[in-house]
Design a protein around this motif. Sequence first.
Motif, PDB file in Angstrom:
ATOM      1  N   PHE A   1       2.457  10.250  -5.071  1.00 48.99           N
ATOM      2  CA  PHE A   1       1.923   9.507  -3.929  1.00 48.99           C
ATOM      3  C   PHE A   1       2.979   8.527  -3.429  1.00 48.99           C
ATOM      4  O   PHE A   1       3.560   7.784  -4.215  1.00 48.99           O
ATOM      5  CB  PHE A   1       0.654   8.750  -4.381  1.00 48.99           C
ATOM      6  N   ASP A   2       3.233   8.543  -2.126  1.00 42.54           N
ATOM      7  CA  ASP A   2       4.134   7.546  -1.527  1.00 42.54           C
ATOM      8  C   ASP A   2       3.267   6.661  -0.637  1.00 42.54           C
ATOM      9  O   ASP A   2       2.789   7.080   0.420  1.00 42.54           O
ATOM     10  CB  ASP A   2       5.239   8.263  -0.726  1.00 42.54           C
ATOM     11  N   ALA A   3       3.042   5.429  -1.101  1.00 45.07           N
ATOM     12  CA  ALA A   3       2.017   4.568  -0.488  1.00 45.07           C
ATOM     13  C   ALA A   3       2.454   3.914   0.815  1.00 45.07           C
ATOM     14  O   ALA A   3       1.621   3.604   1.662  1.00 45.07           O
ATOM     15  CB  ALA A   3       1.628   3.476  -1.494  1.00 45.07           C
ATOM     16  N   CYS A   4       3.744   3.654   0.958  1.00 43.84           N
ATOM     17  CA  CYS A   4       4.272   2.972   2.156  1.00 43.84           C
ATOM     18  C   CYS A   4       5.417   3.831   2.649  1.00 43.84           C
ATOM     19  O   CYS A   4       6.578   3.519   2.431  1.00 43.84           O
ATOM     20  CB  CYS A   4       4.776   1.577   1.778  1.00 43.84           C
ATOM     21  N   ALA A   5       5.081   4.940   3.288  1.00 42.86           N
ATOM     22  CA  ALA A   5       6.068   6.020   3.416  1.00 42.86           C
ATOM     23  C   ALA A   5       6.923   5.994   4.677  1.00 42.86           C
ATOM     24  O   ALA A   5       8.016   6.544   4.691  1.00 42.86           O
ATOM     25  CB  ALA A   5       5.353   7.359   3.326  1.00 42.86           C
TER      26      ALA A   5
END
Length: 416
Positions: free
Chosen positions: A233-237
Amino acid sequence: MKSDLIIAYRLLRKKFRSGIFSTEFYQAFSYVEEKAFFKNLIFGVLRKQEYLDWVINSLLKKKDIPPSIRTILRIGTYQLLFTNKPSYSIVNETVELVEKKSFKGLVNAILRKISKIGYTEPKELYLKYSHPKWLIEYWKKFLPLDYIYKILEYNQYPLKTTARVNKRKIDRDKLKIENIFPTPHSPVGIYFEKIEENPWKLDKYINGYITYQSESSQIIPLLVDFEKDELVFDACAAPGGKATHILELCDVNLVINDVEKQKIKILENQFKRLNLRPKKILNFDAQKITLKDKFDKIFIDAPCSSLGIARRNPEVLRRQKKENFKKLSEIQINIISNLWKYLKKHGIMIYSTCTVTIEENTNTVKKWKPFAEFVDIRERLEKFGIKYVWDGYGTLFYPDEILTPFYVSILRKIKE
Ligand SMILES: C[S@@+](CC[C@H](N)C(=O)[O-])C[C@H]1O[C@@H](n2cnc3c(N)ncnc32)[C@H](O)[C@@H]1O
C-alpha cells in the motif's frame, strides 16, 4: 530583455510555489528568449533573499517599504552583485519596473550605491548563506555542525534535473539522451548536465523510458526487498514517483492512495505512460481511510515541510515556520496510527519525508518504539555510497552534489 524582467518581477511577487517544472513557469518561459538568464534571476533572487535584504536595508533610512519595491530592489541588487551584466543597464531596466513614480528616485539611488560598493562579505552565517536565522539556530539543536554546513553550502546552487530509468524498458547505460550522466548513488538514476528543452516534451519521457524524480526519492524503494504478488500500500502516492518505481522493481499487488482528488488523474497518467498497472487507486485521507486488506508493506511518503527541496525551490525556506513542524507531525502520526492496523504482523512500514526537522522525523517514528523493530538500513545506504545521520530509528541523508536531504525509517511490526 525588458519583458523577461517584467515576467520575473511578476512571478517573484506571486512567489510561485511548485518549483521549476510548474506550468506557470514554463508558460512564462515560452514568452522569453533568454531562458537561462530568466531562470537564474528568479531562483537567484529567491536563494539570496536574506543577503539581498541585508544589503538593501543597510542603505534604507526607512526599512518599511512596499513589497513591490522590495522585490524590485532585490532583482536589481541580485543582478548587480551576482551577474556580469553592465551596471548602468541593470539600474535603468530595474528602475523602469517601478510603477509608483514617488519610488523611482529611491530605487535608482540605492542601486547606484550598491553598484559602487560591490559585494560585501557578511560575518553572520545566516547572511553568508542566505537562510532564515531562526532555522539555522533550530538545526543546531539536533544536527551535527558539518551537516548544517553541507546543507547551507548546497542550497546555494541550483539542483540538476534528475530522472529514474525504467529498468523494464532499458538499462541505464544503454539510454541515449544528450547531456546525461549516471547519478552517483541510485543505480537507476541519471542527471542532466544541462537541459535545454521542456523536459515534459522529451520523447524518452513521453514513451516511459524515464521518470523525473530526485535521486533520494529513488533510493527509498531500493531499500526494500519485494516479493511477487505481495500486497503493498502506498498511502501518499501522488505524483507516483515511488509507486511507479515499486512496480518497475517487482510485480506486487500495489494499492495506491492520495487525498488530493486532482492528483489522481496525474497518478493514472503516470502509470499509463509507464505501462504499469496498480491493483487499485484510492482517493482518501490516510488519517481516516478504512481498508479491507492487511498489507505486507506500507509506504508513507508523508506530507511534510519539504525543507530538503530548498535547492529546487528556495522559496520553501521562507514559507515554512517552526509551528508548521508540529502541526505536520500530528498529521504524520495520525497517518501511521491509522495504517498500523492494516499492516500484517512482521510486515514493514516505510516512513519517509523530504524534510530536515526533528518533529517530523525522529520524534514521529520513535512513538512506535513499543510496537516495532526499527530496521537497521545503514549498511544498505553505505552500499549506495550515501552518507547519513542515524538517530537510532532511521537515517537522514547528507546532501551532496546531486542527492538532497531525505529521512527514511523502516519499521517492522511486532505488536498491534
Ligand atoms: C511527498 S508527497 C508524495 C510523493 C510521492 N510518494 C512520490 O514519490 O511521488 C506527499 C503526498 O501526500 C498527499 N497527502 C497529504 N496529506 C494526505 C493525507 N492525509 N492522506 C493521503 N495523502 C495525503 C499529498 O497530496 C502529496 O501528494
